[in-house]
Structures are given as structure tokens and as C-alpha cells.
Design a protein around this motif. Structure first.
Motif, PDB file in Angstrom:
ATOM      1  N   VAL A 135       0.851  -1.189   0.000  1.00  0.00           N
ATOM      2  CA  VAL A 135       0.000   0.000   0.000  1.00  0.00           C
ATOM      3  C   VAL A 135       0.886   1.237   0.000  1.00  0.00           C
ATOM      4  CG1 VAL A 135      -1.720   1.301   1.317  1.00  0.00           C
ATOM      5  CG2 VAL A 135      -1.817  -1.194   1.274  1.00  0.00           C
ATOM      6  N   LEU A 136       0.522   2.233  -0.809  1.00  0.00           N
ATOM      7  CA  LEU A 136       1.189   3.533  -0.818  1.00  0.00           C
ATOM      8  C   LEU A 136       0.163   4.581  -0.417  1.00  0.00           C
ATOM      9  CD1 LEU A 136       3.513   5.529  -1.574  1.00  0.00           C
ATOM     10  CD2 LEU A 136       2.540   5.542  -3.880  1.00  0.00           C
ATOM     11  N   ILE A 137       0.481   5.352   0.633  1.00  0.00           N
ATOM     12  CA  ILE A 137      -0.401   6.433   1.068  1.00  0.00           C
ATOM     13  C   ILE A 137       0.314   7.744   0.801  1.00  0.00           C
ATOM     14  CG2 ILE A 137      -1.603   7.522   3.004  1.00  0.00           C
ATOM     15  CD1 ILE A 137      -1.735   4.787   4.347  1.00  0.00           C
ATOM     16  N   THR A 138      -0.235   8.548  -0.124  1.00  0.00           N
ATOM     17  CA  THR A 138       0.317   9.880  -0.344  1.00  0.00           C
ATOM     18  C   THR A 138      -0.251  10.797   0.727  1.00  0.00           C
ATOM     19  OG1 THR A 138      -1.430  10.459  -1.896  1.00  0.00           O
ATOM     20  CG2 THR A 138       0.571   9.503  -2.823  1.00  0.00           C
ATOM     21  N   GLY A 139       0.581  11.697   1.206  1.00  0.00           N
ATOM     22  CA  GLY A 139       0.170  12.508   2.350  1.00  0.00           C
ATOM     23  C   GLY A 139       0.193  11.664   3.616  1.00  0.00           C
ATOM     24  N   GLY A 140       1.031  10.639   3.606  1.00  0.00           N
ATOM     25  CA  GLY A 140       1.019   9.631   4.660  1.00  0.00           C
ATOM     26  C   GLY A 140       1.497  10.077   6.022  1.00  0.00           C
ATOM     27  N   THR A 141       2.178  11.207   6.099  1.00  0.00           N
ATOM     28  CA  THR A 141       2.630  11.648   7.418  1.00  0.00           C
ATOM     29  C   THR A 141       1.727  12.732   8.001  1.00  0.00           C
ATOM     30  OG1 THR A 141       4.136  13.333   6.554  1.00  0.00           O
ATOM     31  CG2 THR A 141       5.027  11.111   6.831  1.00  0.00           C
ATOM     32  N   GLY A 142       0.665  13.086   7.290  1.00  0.00           N
ATOM     33  CA  GLY A 142      -0.289  14.079   7.786  1.00  0.00           C
ATOM     34  C   GLY A 142      -1.313  13.451   8.720  1.00  0.00           C
ATOM     35  N   PHE A 143      -2.234  14.263   9.152  1.00  0.00           N
ATOM     36  CA  PHE A 143      -3.248  13.848  10.115  1.00  0.00           C
ATOM     37  C   PHE A 143      -4.029  12.627   9.626  1.00  0.00           C
ATOM     38  CE2 PHE A 143      -7.588  14.094  11.796  1.00  0.00           C
ATOM     39  CZ  PHE A 143      -7.343  14.145  13.148  1.00  0.00           C
ATOM     40  N   LEU A 159      -5.031   6.618   8.786  1.00  0.00           N
ATOM     41  CA  LEU A 159      -5.348   5.569   7.817  1.00  0.00           C
ATOM     42  C   LEU A 159      -4.321   4.442   7.892  1.00  0.00           C
ATOM     43  CD1 LEU A 159      -6.936   4.389   5.458  1.00  0.00           C
ATOM     44  CD2 LEU A 159      -5.560   5.824   3.932  1.00  0.00           C
ATOM     45  N   ALA A 160      -3.057   4.787   8.007  1.00  0.00           N
ATOM     46  CA  ALA A 160      -1.996   3.776   8.111  1.00  0.00           C
ATOM     47  C   ALA A 160      -2.196   2.910   9.354  1.00  0.00           C
ATOM     48  CB  ALA A 160      -0.626   4.444   8.146  1.00  0.00           C
ATOM     49  N   ARG A 161      -2.465   3.533  10.484  1.00  0.00           N
ATOM     50  CA  ARG A 161      -2.688   2.766  11.721  1.00  0.00           C
ATOM     51  C   ARG A 161      -3.892   1.834  11.581  1.00  0.00           C
ATOM     52  NH1 ARG A 161      -2.153   7.956  15.007  1.00  0.00           N
ATOM     53  NH2 ARG A 161       0.088   8.185  15.123  1.00  0.00           N
ATOM     54  N   HIS A 162      -4.941   2.330  10.973  1.00  0.00           N
ATOM     55  CA  HIS A 162      -6.146   1.527  10.780  1.00  0.00           C
ATOM     56  C   HIS A 162      -5.868   0.323   9.871  1.00  0.00           C
ATOM     57  CE1 HIS A 162     -10.365   0.535  10.277  1.00  0.00           C
ATOM     58  NE2 HIS A 162     -10.140   0.490   8.982  1.00  0.00           N
ATOM     59  N   LEU A 163      -5.187   0.552   8.763  1.00  0.00           N
ATOM     60  CA  LEU A 163      -4.884  -0.546   7.839  1.00  0.00           C
ATOM     61  C   LEU A 163      -3.976  -1.596   8.473  1.00  0.00           C
ATOM     62  CD1 LEU A 163      -4.339   1.414   4.515  1.00  0.00           C
ATOM     63  CD2 LEU A 163      -6.286  -0.044   5.119  1.00  0.00           C
ATOM     64  N   LEU A 164      -2.994  -1.152   9.230  1.00  0.00           N
ATOM     65  CA  LEU A 164      -2.075  -2.100   9.866  1.00  0.00           C
ATOM     66  C   LEU A 164      -2.752  -2.886  10.986  1.00  0.00           C
ATOM     67  CD1 LEU A 164       1.109   0.124   9.951  1.00  0.00           C
ATOM     68  CD2 LEU A 164       0.723  -1.895   8.523  1.00  0.00           C
ATOM     69  N   ALA A 165      -3.737  -2.298  11.616  1.00  0.00           N
ATOM     70  CA  ALA A 165      -4.438  -2.976  12.716  1.00  0.00           C
ATOM     71  C   ALA A 165      -5.552  -3.879  12.229  1.00  0.00           C
ATOM     72  CB  ALA A 165      -5.002  -1.939  13.686  1.00  0.00           C
ATOM     73  N   THR A 193       3.877   2.054   2.494  1.00  0.00           N
ATOM     74  CA  THR A 193       4.784   3.176   2.267  1.00  0.00           C
ATOM     75  C   THR A 193       4.026   4.477   2.474  1.00  0.00           C
ATOM     76  OG1 THR A 193       6.008   1.885   0.634  1.00  0.00           O
ATOM     77  CG2 THR A 193       6.348   4.259   0.610  1.00  0.00           C
ATOM     78  N   LEU A 194       4.604   5.336   3.306  1.00  0.00           N
ATOM     79  CA  LEU A 194       4.050   6.659   3.552  1.00  0.00           C
ATOM     80  C   LEU A 194       4.876   7.657   2.752  1.00  0.00           C
ATOM     81  CD1 LEU A 194       3.777   6.452   7.447  1.00  0.00           C
ATOM     82  CD2 LEU A 194       1.996   5.935   5.768  1.00  0.00           C
ATOM     83  N   LEU A 195       4.249   8.358   1.815  1.00  0.00           N
ATOM     84  CA  LEU A 195       4.937   9.347   0.986  1.00  0.00           C
ATOM     85  C   LEU A 195       4.406  10.727   1.318  1.00  0.00           C
ATOM     86  CD1 LEU A 195       6.759  10.206  -1.388  1.00  0.00           C
ATOM     87  CD2 LEU A 195       4.836   9.705  -2.906  1.00  0.00           C
ATOM     88  N   ASP A 196       5.321  11.638   1.657  1.00  0.00           N
ATOM     89  CA  ASP A 196       4.930  13.009   1.970  1.00  0.00           C
ATOM     90  C   ASP A 196       6.131  13.915   1.765  1.00  0.00           C
ATOM     91  OD1 ASP A 196       3.419  15.212   2.905  1.00  0.00           O
ATOM     92  OD2 ASP A 196       2.435  13.947   4.393  1.00  0.00           O
ATOM     93  N   VAL A 197       5.883  15.213   1.749  1.00  0.00           N
ATOM     94  CA  VAL A 197       6.973  16.169   1.563  1.00  0.00           C
ATOM     95  C   VAL A 197       7.760  16.402   2.850  1.00  0.00           C
ATOM     96  CG1 VAL A 197       5.942  17.343  -0.406  1.00  0.00           C
ATOM     97  CG2 VAL A 197       5.425  18.130   1.879  1.00  0.00           C
ATOM     98  N   THR A 198       7.196  16.026   3.970  1.00  0.00           N
ATOM     99  CA  THR A 198       7.892  16.172   5.245  1.00  0.00           C
ATOM    100  C   THR A 198       7.947  14.811   5.951  1.00  0.00           C
ATOM    101  OG1 THR A 198       5.842  16.720   6.400  1.00  0.00           O
ATOM    102  CG2 THR A 198       7.148  18.558   5.585  1.00  0.00           C
ATOM    103  N   PRO A 199       9.004  14.571   6.704  1.00  0.00           N
ATOM    104  CA  PRO A 199       9.067  13.305   7.453  1.00  0.00           C
ATOM    105  C   PRO A 199       8.033  13.289   8.576  1.00  0.00           C
ATOM    106  CG  PRO A 199      10.985  14.676   7.929  1.00  0.00           C
ATOM    107  CD  PRO A 199      10.187  15.390   6.883  1.00  0.00           C
ATOM    108  N   PRO A 200       7.664  12.094   9.038  1.00  0.00           N
ATOM    109  CA  PRO A 200       6.663  12.009  10.111  1.00  0.00           C
ATOM    110  C   PRO A 200       7.211  12.550  11.423  1.00  0.00           C
ATOM    111  CG  PRO A 200       7.595   9.862   9.680  1.00  0.00           C
ATOM    112  CD  PRO A 200       8.152  10.785   8.640  1.00  0.00           C
ATOM    113  N   THR A 241      10.215  10.436   1.509  1.00  0.00           N
ATOM    114  CA  THR A 241      10.030  11.876   1.584  1.00  0.00           C
ATOM    115  C   THR A 241      10.293  12.484   0.217  1.00  0.00           C
ATOM    116  OG1 THR A 241      10.779  11.834   3.867  1.00  0.00           O
ATOM    117  CG2 THR A 241      10.727  13.965   2.807  1.00  0.00           C
ATOM    118  N   GLY A 242       9.349  13.292  -0.254  1.00  0.00           N
ATOM    119  CA  GLY A 242       9.518  13.963  -1.528  1.00  0.00           C
ATOM    120  C   GLY A 242       8.189  14.438  -2.076  1.00  0.00           C
ATOM    121  N   ASP A 243       8.258  15.035  -3.252  1.00  0.00           N
ATOM    122  CA  ASP A 243       7.083  15.600  -3.917  1.00  0.00           C
ATOM    123  C   ASP A 243       6.517  14.580  -4.890  1.00  0.00           C
ATOM    124  OD1 ASP A 243       5.246  17.060  -5.364  1.00  0.00           O
ATOM    125  OD2 ASP A 243       6.547  18.803  -5.605  1.00  0.00           O
TER     126      ASP A 243
END
Length: 69
Positions: free
Chosen positions: A3-11, A16-22, A35-42, A55-57
Motif C-alpha cells: 500500500v502507498l499512502i500519499t500525504g502519509g505523514t499528515g493527520f 489511515l496507516a494505523r487503521h490498515l495495519l491494525a 509506504t508513507l509518501l509526503d513532503v515532510t518526514p513524520p 520523503t519527496g514531492d
């Protein structure tokens, strides 16, 4: 399943990541890599071996390619 979540380090992405993993219910497909993809690290580091942070655009083709590897 991968699974790839864009905006993955945001609210929403983190929740969503926690829910999917649980969600290890019978009859569901297990997450093997998330994989969490975002412009800023978590803000916090994860210890779950299934989680990878990229991390990236997303508009940068190289960033997207690396996130999908």
C-alpha cells in the motif's frame, strides 16, 4: 498486499496507516508493506517493520518511482 499512502505523514494519512495495519480480521488481505509518501518526514518514528517512509514531492517522477519500489 503493498500500500502507498500519499500525504502519509499528515493527520489523515497517519490514522489511515494505523487503521490498515491494525485490520487483521479474518478474510482480509494482510498488509506486507505500507509506504508513507509526503513532503515532510513524520513527527514520530515507527517501529513496525512493514512501514517505510519516503520523503519527496509526488509530482516528481523519480520520487514516485522510488516510493513504489
Amino acid at each position: 498486499m503493498n500500500v502507498l499512502i500519499t500525504g502519509g505523514t499528515g493527520f489523515l494519512g497517519r490514522r489511515l496507516a494505523r487503521h490498515l495495519l491494525a485490520a487483521d480480521a479474518p478474510g482480509t488481505t494482510a498488509i506486507s508493506r505500507l509506504t508513507l509518501l509526503d513532503v515532510t518526514p513524520p513527527p514520530e518514528r515507527t517501529t513496525d517493520p512493514r512501514v517505510r517512509v519516503a520523503t519527496g514531492d509526488i509530482s516528481n517522477p523519480l520520487t514516485l518511482t522510488q516510493a513504489l519500489e
